[in-house]
Design a protein around this motif. Structure first.
Motif, PDB file in Angstrom:
ATOM      1  N   GLY A  66      51.632  14.328  88.298  1.00  0.00           N
ATOM      2  CA  GLY A  66      52.974  14.667  89.152  1.00  0.00           C
ATOM      3  C   GLY A  66      54.015  13.662  88.271  1.00  0.00           C
ATOM      4  N   PRO A  67      55.468  14.134  88.555  1.00  0.00           N
ATOM      5  CA  PRO A  67      56.781  13.163  88.234  1.00  0.00           C
ATOM      6  C   PRO A  67      56.620  11.701  89.181  1.00  0.00           C
ATOM      7  CG  PRO A  67      57.014  15.029  89.577  1.00  0.00           C
ATOM      8  CD  PRO A  67      55.870  15.403  89.099  1.00  0.00           C
ATOM      9  N   SER A  68      56.798  10.918  88.865  1.00  0.00           N
ATOM     10  CA  SER A  68      57.548   9.937  89.447  1.00  0.00           C
ATOM     11  C   SER A  68      57.765   9.953  91.042  1.00  0.00           C
ATOM     12  CB  SER A  68      58.240   8.653  88.334  1.00  0.00           C
ATOM     13  OG  SER A  68      58.012   7.395  89.307  1.00  0.00           O
ATOM     14  N   GLY A  69      57.080   9.317  92.351  1.00  0.00           N
ATOM     15  CA  GLY A  69      57.520   9.509  93.970  1.00  0.00           C
ATOM     16  C   GLY A  69      57.315  10.245  93.655  1.00  0.00           C
ATOM     17  N   ALA A  70      55.945  11.620  93.454  1.00  0.00           N
ATOM     18  CA  ALA A  70      55.242  12.702  93.935  1.00  0.00           C
ATOM     19  C   ALA A  70      53.992  12.434  94.983  1.00  0.00           C
ATOM     20  CB  ALA A  70      54.613  13.558  93.102  1.00  0.00           C
ATOM     21  N   GLY A  71      53.742  11.014  94.917  1.00  0.00           N
ATOM     22  CA  GLY A  71      53.217  11.244  95.860  1.00  0.00           C
ATOM     23  C   GLY A  71      51.580  10.085  96.319  1.00  0.00           C
ATOM     24  N   LYS A  72      51.263  10.171  94.464  1.00  0.00           N
ATOM     25  CA  LYS A  72      49.634  10.278  93.548  1.00  0.00           C
ATOM     26  C   LYS A  72      49.568   8.818  94.413  1.00  0.00           C
ATOM     27  CE  LYS A  72      51.571   9.818  88.971  1.00  0.00           C
ATOM     28  NZ  LYS A  72      53.180   9.889  89.557  1.00  0.00           N
ATOM     29  N   THR A  73      50.574   8.062  94.493  1.00  0.00           N
ATOM     30  CA  THR A  73      49.341   6.076  94.995  1.00  0.00           C
ATOM     31  C   THR A  73      48.973   6.557  96.342  1.00  0.00           C
ATOM     32  OG1 THR A  73      50.057   5.669  92.498  1.00  0.00           O
ATOM     33  CG2 THR A  73      50.307   3.759  94.764  1.00  0.00           C
ATOM     34  N   THR A  74      50.289   6.742  97.139  1.00  0.00           N
ATOM     35  CA  THR A  74      49.988   7.524  98.140  1.00  0.00           C
ATOM     36  C   THR A  74      48.625   8.031  98.900  1.00  0.00           C
ATOM     37  OG1 THR A  74      52.310   7.361  98.707  1.00  0.00           O
ATOM     38  CG2 THR A  74      51.220   7.728 100.510  1.00  0.00           C
ATOM     39  N   LEU A  75      48.451   9.114  98.182  1.00  0.00           N
ATOM     40  CA  LEU A  75      46.936   9.648  98.514  1.00  0.00           C
ATOM     41  C   LEU A  75      46.045   8.982  97.550  1.00  0.00           C
ATOM     42  CD1 LEU A  75      45.965  12.205  99.009  1.00  0.00           C
ATOM     43  CD2 LEU A  75      46.279  13.125  96.647  1.00  0.00           C
ATOM     44  N   HIS A 132      54.232   9.595 106.276  1.00  0.00           N
ATOM     45  CA  HIS A 132      55.661   9.201 105.699  1.00  0.00           C
ATOM     46  C   HIS A 132      56.018   8.259 105.953  1.00  0.00           C
ATOM     47  CE1 HIS A 132      56.304  10.551 110.169  1.00  0.00           C
ATOM     48  NE2 HIS A 132      55.382  11.958 109.534  1.00  0.00           N
ATOM     49  N   PHE A 133      56.971   6.828 105.274  1.00  0.00           N
ATOM     50  CA  PHE A 133      57.802   6.167 105.367  1.00  0.00           C
ATOM     51  C   PHE A 133      58.998   6.323 105.364  1.00  0.00           C
ATOM     52  CE2 PHE A 133      54.513   6.259 101.484  1.00  0.00           C
ATOM     53  CZ  PHE A 133      53.495   5.047 101.629  1.00  0.00           C
ATOM     54  N   GLU A 134      59.012   6.109 106.836  1.00  0.00           N
ATOM     55  CA  GLU A 134      60.923   5.353 107.627  1.00  0.00           C
ATOM     56  C   GLU A 134      61.349   6.916 107.015  1.00  0.00           C
ATOM     57  OE1 GLU A 134      61.690   3.017 104.975  1.00  0.00           O
ATOM     58  OE2 GLU A 134      60.125   0.992 105.461  1.00  0.00           O
ATOM     59  N   GLY A 135      60.744   7.789 107.928  1.00  0.00           N
ATOM     60  CA  GLY A 135      61.565   9.706 107.933  1.00  0.00           C
ATOM     61  C   GLY A 135      61.048   9.791 106.948  1.00  0.00           C
ATOM     62  N   LYS A 136      60.542   9.738 105.557  1.00  0.00           N
ATOM     63  CA  LYS A 136      60.684  10.733 104.172  1.00  0.00           C
ATOM     64  C   LYS A 136      59.574  10.634 103.988  1.00  0.00           C
ATOM     65  CE  LYS A 136      61.600   9.564  99.860  1.00  0.00           C
ATOM     66  NZ  LYS A 136      60.506  10.129  99.343  1.00  0.00           N
ATOM     67  N   ILE A 137      58.715  11.573 103.416  1.00  0.00           N
ATOM     68  CA  ILE A 137      57.493  12.499 103.472  1.00  0.00           C
ATOM     69  C   ILE A 137      56.732  12.255 102.002  1.00  0.00           C
ATOM     70  CG2 ILE A 137      56.786  14.564 102.982  1.00  0.00           C
ATOM     71  CD1 ILE A 137      56.757  14.747 105.621  1.00  0.00           C
ATOM     72  N   ALA A 138      56.206  11.672 102.412  1.00  0.00           N
ATOM     73  CA  ALA A 138      55.186  10.914 100.856  1.00  0.00           C
ATOM     74  C   ALA A 138      54.183  11.691 100.960  1.00  0.00           C
ATOM     75  CB  ALA A 138      54.243   9.625 101.527  1.00  0.00           C
ATOM     76  N   LEU A 139      53.604  12.379 101.750  1.00  0.00           N
ATOM     77  CA  LEU A 139      52.177  13.084 101.468  1.00  0.00           C
ATOM     78  C   LEU A 139      52.592  14.399 102.435  1.00  0.00           C
ATOM     79  CD1 LEU A 139      49.328  11.095 101.644  1.00  0.00           C
ATOM     80  CD2 LEU A 139      50.575  12.506  99.174  1.00  0.00           C
ATOM     81  N   LEU A 177      46.830   9.636  87.185  1.00  0.00           N
ATOM     82  CA  LEU A 177      47.221   9.761  85.560  1.00  0.00           C
ATOM     83  C   LEU A 177      48.904   9.651  84.481  1.00  0.00           C
ATOM     84  CD1 LEU A 177      43.887  11.224  83.448  1.00  0.00           C
ATOM     85  CD2 LEU A 177      44.770   9.018  83.525  1.00  0.00           C
ATOM     86  N   HIS A 178      49.980   9.175  83.870  1.00  0.00           N
ATOM     87  CA  HIS A 178      50.735  10.407  83.661  1.00  0.00           C
ATOM     88  C   HIS A 178      50.427  10.179  82.574  1.00  0.00           C
ATOM     89  CE1 HIS A 178      53.810   7.217  86.664  1.00  0.00           C
ATOM     90  NE2 HIS A 178      53.940   8.563  86.333  1.00  0.00           N
ATOM     91  N   SER A 179      49.454  10.381  81.608  1.00  0.00           N
ATOM     92  CA  SER A 179      48.882  11.308  80.095  1.00  0.00           C
ATOM     93  C   SER A 179      48.326  12.604  81.099  1.00  0.00           C
ATOM     94  CB  SER A 179      48.459  10.610  79.608  1.00  0.00           C
ATOM     95  OG  SER A 179      48.224  11.534  78.631  1.00  0.00           O
ATOM     96  N   ASP A 205      44.098   4.301  90.042  1.00  0.00           N
ATOM     97  CA  ASP A 205      45.467   4.686  90.008  1.00  0.00           C
ATOM     98  C   ASP A 205      46.155   4.342  88.423  1.00  0.00           C
ATOM     99  OD1 ASP A 205      48.024   5.382  90.451  1.00  0.00           O
ATOM    100  OD2 ASP A 205      48.088   4.156  92.286  1.00  0.00           O
ATOM    101  N   GLU A 206      46.039   4.654  88.059  1.00  0.00           N
ATOM    102  CA  GLU A 206      46.971   4.450  86.292  1.00  0.00           C
ATOM    103  C   GLU A 206      46.119   3.656  85.505  1.00  0.00           C
ATOM    104  OE1 GLU A 206      51.375   4.423  86.365  1.00  0.00           O
ATOM    105  OE2 GLU A 206      50.918   5.623  87.631  1.00  0.00           O
ATOM    106  N   PRO A 207      44.955   3.467  85.677  1.00  0.00           N
ATOM    107  CA  PRO A 207      44.133   3.177  85.418  1.00  0.00           C
ATOM    108  C   PRO A 207      44.041   2.771  83.532  1.00  0.00           C
ATOM    109  CG  PRO A 207      42.805   5.489  84.961  1.00  0.00           C
ATOM    110  CD  PRO A 207      43.895   5.578  85.709  1.00  0.00           C
TER     111      PRO A 207
END
Ligand SMILES: Nc1ncnc2c1ncn2[C@@H]1O[C@H](COP(=O)(O)OP(=O)(O)OP(=O)(O)O)[C@@H](O)[C@H]1O
Ligand SMILES: [Mg+2]
Length: 250
Positions: free
Chosen positions: A39-48, A15-22, A205-207, A172-174
């Motif tokens: 997954g949609p933006s903010g889903a946690g892909k980059t964090t993972l 989590h980041f400042e109390g907000k769950i990312a994964l 990927l976003h596609s 990450d989104e290559p």
């Protein structure tokens, strides 16, 4: 074929400042798999991806890379042989010749003086040229990197990764900044090389179209949780619609 687990995540949470990312993710990845992370933006892909790259520490859960918990790896050579990262913005040094950027894949192995010497006289030149040949850029070996197109720069980044030769590749989104023809080209080359080298690929990927075309398994994230984790052929249009839906139906 005997399979070997290269990544094993058990209830990993960030989590980041109390907000769950994964949120308590568990999955396991076998050597040689080609996995798209969607997954949609903010889903946690980059964090993972960043947690697996060792860039973001976890709050709880266990993450094993090969047979060791990620926290037990020493930075540098040992980890660089396990995990390599390819990014959307390539992380290349523009003013340097292509060959130097490719040889940067050896930096963690070489140590300071050899790396410095290589800037004057490229060391292990054949290794770099061979990698550039495989991505179709041998004729650009001594060109200034910044003068190459985006698609070519992404191939330089791929050649650098081939020189580093890690077991696991995280991307990450290559292809996010490339036009559709270049994106297709880069993904086809990346998945081909990874397969030939018996490496393992995890790419966000976003596609969905590219995820289906080039990857054997799709893991989708939504609100920091795994929404589905399926072999590509089992991913239906209904699941995808639900994944990207903006709000839950009430
Ligand atoms: N360094 C950070 N500080 C605070 N919050 C963060 C940080 N990094 C990520 N987050 C939050 O964690 C959540 C997951 O973000 P992440 O970047 O992993 O999503 P993503 O799936 O990669 O999204 P996108 O598709 O837009 O790249 C988001 O709510 C984001 O705001
Ligand atoms: Mg992201």
């Amino acid at each position: 074929m005997s399979s070997k687990t290269v990544i094993e995540a058990t209830n990993i949470t960030k989590h980041f400042e109390g907000k769950i990312a994964l949120s308590s993710l568990s999955f396991s990845i076998q050597k040689g798999e080609l996995i798209a992370l969607i997954g949609p933006s903010g889903a946690g892909k980059t964090t993972l991806l960043n947690t697996i790259a060792g860039l973001v520490p976890l709050h709880s859960g266990e993450l094993m890379i090969d047979t060791l918990p990620i926290t037990k790896y020493k930075k540098g050579k040992q980890f660089a042989k396990k995990v390599g990262v390819i990014r959307q913005q390539f992380d290349l040094i523009g003013p340097l010749a292509v060959i130097h950027n490719v040889l940067a894949g050896k930096l963690s192995e070489w140590g300071f003086f050899k790396s410095l010497l290589s800037l004057l006289v490229p060391q292990e030149k054949e290794v770099a040229i061979h990698a550039l040949e495989r991505v179709g850029l041998k004729d650009k070996t001594f060109e200034i990197t910044a003068r190459l197109s985006g698609g070519e720069q992404q191939r330089v980044a791929m050649a650098r990764l081939m020189v580093q030769n890690p077991e696991i590749i995280l991307a990450d989104e290559p292809v996010a900044s490339l036009d559709p023809a270049r994106a297709d080209d880069v993904l086809s080359m990346l998945t081909k090389i990874v397969t030939e080298e018996k490496q393992t690929l995890l790419a966000s990927l976003h596609s969905v179209e590219y995820a289906r075309k080039y990857f054997t398994r799709i893991i989708s994230l939504k609100n920091g949780e795994i929404f589905f984790d399926l072999p590509t052929e089992k991913v239906t249009d209904e699941l995808l619609t639900e994944l990207y839906q903006l709000k839950e139906q009430v």
